[in-house]
Design a protein around this motif. Structure first.
Motif, PDB file in Angstrom:
ATOM      1  N   GLY A  39       0.820  -1.213   0.081  1.00 42.68           N
ATOM      2  CA  GLY A  39       0.008  -0.108   0.066  1.00 42.68           C
ATOM      3  C   GLY A  39       0.826   1.310   0.187  1.00 42.68           C
ATOM      4  O   GLY A  39       0.143   2.321  -0.135  1.00 42.68           O
ATOM      5  N   THR A  40       2.206   1.146   0.228  1.00 39.23           N
ATOM      6  CA  THR A  40       2.942   2.326   0.158  1.00 39.23           C
ATOM      7  C   THR A  40       3.633   2.564  -1.336  1.00 39.23           C
ATOM      8  O   THR A  40       4.557   3.541  -1.164  1.00 39.23           O
ATOM      9  CB  THR A  40       4.048   2.143   1.246  1.00 39.23           C
ATOM     10  OG1 THR A  40       4.840   1.034   0.941  1.00 39.23           O
ATOM     11  CG2 THR A  40       3.338   1.974   2.686  1.00 39.23           C
ATOM     12  N   ASP A  41       3.457   1.747  -2.148  1.00 31.88           N
ATOM     13  CA  ASP A  41       3.836   1.889  -3.467  1.00 31.88           C
ATOM     14  C   ASP A  41       3.387   3.172  -4.098  1.00 31.88           C
ATOM     15  O   ASP A  41       2.035   3.544  -4.394  1.00 31.88           O
ATOM     16  CB  ASP A  41       3.654   0.772  -4.267  1.00 31.88           C
ATOM     17  CG  ASP A  41       4.319   0.863  -5.806  1.00 31.88           C
ATOM     18  OD1 ASP A  41       5.102   2.058  -5.987  1.00 31.88           O
ATOM     19  OD2 ASP A  41       4.420  -0.170  -6.362  1.00 31.88           O
ATOM     20  N   GLU A  42       4.237   4.253  -4.568  1.00 32.16           N
ATOM     21  CA  GLU A  42       3.971   5.439  -4.890  1.00 32.16           C
ATOM     22  C   GLU A  42       3.152   5.322  -6.302  1.00 32.16           C
ATOM     23  O   GLU A  42       2.542   6.229  -6.941  1.00 32.16           O
ATOM     24  CB  GLU A  42       4.715   6.376  -4.980  1.00 32.16           C
ATOM     25  CG  GLU A  42       5.824   6.092  -5.787  1.00 32.16           C
ATOM     26  CD  GLU A  42       7.395   7.092  -5.749  1.00 32.16           C
ATOM     27  OE1 GLU A  42       8.109   6.830  -6.588  1.00 32.16           O
ATOM     28  OE2 GLU A  42       7.382   7.745  -4.762  1.00 32.16           O
ATOM     29  N   ASN A  43       3.458   4.417  -6.974  1.00 35.29           N
ATOM     30  CA  ASN A  43       2.923   4.214  -8.472  1.00 35.29           C
ATOM     31  C   ASN A  43       1.748   3.159  -8.552  1.00 35.29           C
ATOM     32  O   ASN A  43       1.342   2.621  -9.551  1.00 35.29           O
ATOM     33  CB  ASN A  43       4.072   3.733  -9.469  1.00 35.29           C
ATOM     34  CG  ASN A  43       5.029   4.874  -9.299  1.00 35.29           C
ATOM     35  OD1 ASN A  43       4.910   6.061  -9.493  1.00 35.29           O
ATOM     36  ND2 ASN A  43       6.179   4.354  -9.523  1.00 35.29           N
ATOM     37  N   ALA A  44       1.184   2.839  -7.386  1.00 33.00           N
ATOM     38  CA  ALA A  44       0.183   1.728  -7.374  1.00 33.00           C
ATOM     39  C   ALA A  44      -1.184   2.286  -6.512  1.00 33.00           C
ATOM     40  O   ALA A  44      -0.990   3.305  -5.608  1.00 33.00           O
ATOM     41  CB  ALA A  44       0.574   0.509  -6.869  1.00 33.00           C
ATOM     42  N   LEU A  45      -2.334   1.627  -6.774  1.00 38.35           N
ATOM     43  CA  LEU A  45      -3.670   2.045  -6.359  1.00 38.35           C
ATOM     44  C   LEU A  45      -4.048   0.605  -5.689  1.00 38.35           C
ATOM     45  O   LEU A  45      -4.132  -0.225  -6.819  1.00 38.35           O
ATOM     46  CB  LEU A  45      -4.553   2.897  -7.061  1.00 38.35           C
ATOM     47  CG  LEU A  45      -3.855   4.233  -7.650  1.00 38.35           C
ATOM     48  CD1 LEU A  45      -4.976   4.794  -8.583  1.00 38.35           C
ATOM     49  CD2 LEU A  45      -4.181   5.088  -6.431  1.00 38.35           C
ATOM     50  N   LEU A  46      -4.399   0.717  -4.498  1.00 37.22           N
ATOM     51  CA  LEU A  46      -5.232  -0.593  -4.206  1.00 37.22           C
ATOM     52  C   LEU A  46      -6.809  -0.101  -4.226  1.00 37.22           C
ATOM     53  O   LEU A  46      -7.217   0.993  -3.880  1.00 37.22           O
ATOM     54  CB  LEU A  46      -4.804  -0.959  -2.649  1.00 37.22           C
ATOM     55  CG  LEU A  46      -3.568  -1.325  -2.586  1.00 37.22           C
ATOM     56  CD1 LEU A  46      -3.084  -1.739  -1.149  1.00 37.22           C
ATOM     57  CD2 LEU A  46      -3.040  -2.538  -3.352  1.00 37.22           C
ATOM     58  N   PHE A  47      -7.700  -1.229  -4.354  1.00 40.18           N
ATOM     59  CA  PHE A  47      -9.101  -0.775  -4.650  1.00 40.18           C
ATOM     60  C   PHE A  47      -9.971  -2.144  -3.883  1.00 40.18           C
ATOM     61  O   PHE A  47      -9.199  -3.093  -3.998  1.00 40.18           O
ATOM     62  CB  PHE A  47      -9.457  -0.455  -5.854  1.00 40.18           C
ATOM     63  CG  PHE A  47      -9.125  -1.451  -6.841  1.00 40.18           C
ATOM     64  CD1 PHE A  47     -10.221  -2.436  -7.319  1.00 40.18           C
ATOM     65  CD2 PHE A  47      -8.086  -1.349  -7.617  1.00 40.18           C
ATOM     66  CE1 PHE A  47      -9.831  -3.143  -8.363  1.00 40.18           C
ATOM     67  CE2 PHE A  47      -7.513  -2.057  -8.591  1.00 40.18           C
ATOM     68  CZ  PHE A  47      -8.396  -3.136  -8.909  1.00 40.18           C
ATOM     69  N   LEU A  48     -11.247  -1.747  -3.532  1.00 39.51           N
ATOM     70  CA  LEU A  48     -12.012  -2.686  -2.954  1.00 39.51           C
ATOM     71  C   LEU A  48     -13.064  -3.078  -4.172  1.00 39.51           C
ATOM     72  O   LEU A  48     -13.096  -2.752  -5.130  1.00 39.51           O
ATOM     73  CB  LEU A  48     -12.897  -2.032  -2.067  1.00 39.51           C
ATOM     74  CG  LEU A  48     -12.194  -1.339  -0.622  1.00 39.51           C
ATOM     75  CD1 LEU A  48     -12.947  -0.671   0.102  1.00 39.51           C
ATOM     76  CD2 LEU A  48     -11.184  -2.641   0.022  1.00 39.51           C
ATOM     77  N   LYS A  49     -13.698  -4.338  -3.740  1.00 34.39           N
ATOM     78  CA  LYS A  49     -14.647  -4.941  -4.702  1.00 34.39           C
ATOM     79  C   LYS A  49     -15.751  -3.948  -5.238  1.00 34.39           C
ATOM     80  O   LYS A  49     -15.873  -4.001  -6.415  1.00 34.39           O
ATOM     81  CB  LYS A  49     -15.434  -6.134  -3.867  1.00 34.39           C
ATOM     82  CG  LYS A  49     -16.141  -6.938  -4.750  1.00 34.39           C
ATOM     83  CD  LYS A  49     -16.819  -8.115  -4.117  1.00 34.39           C
ATOM     84  CE  LYS A  49     -17.691  -8.883  -5.056  1.00 34.39           C
ATOM     85  NZ  LYS A  49     -18.080 -10.167  -4.364  1.00 34.39           N
ATOM     86  N   LYS A  50     -16.127  -3.192  -4.173  1.00 30.95           N
ATOM     87  CA  LYS A  50     -17.287  -2.212  -4.894  1.00 30.95           C
ATOM     88  C   LYS A  50     -16.706  -1.250  -6.194  1.00 30.95           C
ATOM     89  O   LYS A  50     -17.277  -0.841  -6.839  1.00 30.95           O
ATOM     90  CB  LYS A  50     -17.703  -1.127  -3.964  1.00 30.95           C
ATOM     91  CG  LYS A  50     -17.114  -0.365  -3.155  1.00 30.95           C
ATOM     92  CD  LYS A  50     -17.478   0.282  -2.038  1.00 30.95           C
ATOM     93  CE  LYS A  50     -16.544   1.522  -1.476  1.00 30.95           C
ATOM     94  NZ  LYS A  50     -17.166   1.919  -0.372  1.00 30.95           N
ATOM     95  N   SER A  51     -15.413  -0.997  -6.161  1.00 34.26           N
ATOM     96  CA  SER A  51     -14.736  -0.097  -7.229  1.00 34.26           C
ATOM     97  C   SER A  51     -14.026  -1.091  -8.465  1.00 34.26           C
ATOM     98  O   SER A  51     -13.793  -0.288  -9.201  1.00 34.26           O
ATOM     99  CB  SER A  51     -13.595   0.568  -6.635  1.00 34.26           C
ATOM    100  OG  SER A  51     -14.143   1.453  -5.686  1.00 34.26           O
ATOM    101  N   ASN A  52     -14.113  -2.413  -8.306  1.00 34.95           N
ATOM    102  CA  ASN A  52     -13.348  -3.187  -9.190  1.00 34.95           C
ATOM    103  C   ASN A  52     -13.850  -2.627 -10.698  1.00 34.95           C
ATOM    104  O   ASN A  52     -12.885  -2.784 -11.560  1.00 34.95           O
ATOM    105  CB  ASN A  52     -13.803  -4.444  -8.949  1.00 34.95           C
ATOM    106  CG  ASN A  52     -12.839  -5.680  -9.744  1.00 34.95           C
ATOM    107  OD1 ASN A  52     -11.554  -5.678  -9.484  1.00 34.95           O
ATOM    108  ND2 ASN A  52     -13.511  -6.549 -10.652  1.00 34.95           N
ATOM    109  N   ALA A  53     -15.232  -2.624 -11.018  1.00 34.76           N
ATOM    110  CA  ALA A  53     -15.637  -2.332 -12.452  1.00 34.76           C
ATOM    111  C   ALA A  53     -15.056  -1.263 -12.760  1.00 34.76           C
ATOM    112  O   ALA A  53     -14.639  -1.225 -14.107  1.00 34.76           O
ATOM    113  CB  ALA A  53     -17.103  -2.553 -12.434  1.00 34.76           C
TER     114      ALA A  53
END
Length: 70
Positions: A39-53
């Motif tokens: 979660g600390t990678d400056e070039n990445a985004l984590l997202f939840l199931k509700k935002s998958n689409a």
């Protein structure tokens, strides 16, 4: 961007989209697949199931733009 890495949400893990920018100096000390703090990678985004689409649509749009530039 030279690469887009995408992992959709699973039953156990959040989704992740990561962008690789050529020539950029990254702060992370080890590759994301080995890091315990993804979660600390400056070039990445984590997202939840509700935002998958929405993130699948973003990935597809980014791939389309990337294909036009090549």
């Amino acid at each position: 961007m030279s690469a887009i890495n995408f992992k959709p949400v699973t039953a156990l893990f959040q989704g992740r989209i990561e962008f690789t920018v050529p020539g950029a100096q990254e702060r992370r000390a080890m590759p994301a697949h080995r890091s315990k703090k993804t979660g600390t990678d400056e070039n990445a985004l984590l997202f939840l199931k509700k935002s998958n689409a929405e993130f699948v649509a973003l990935k597809d749009a980014m791939y389309a733009v990337q294909a036009q530039l090549l």
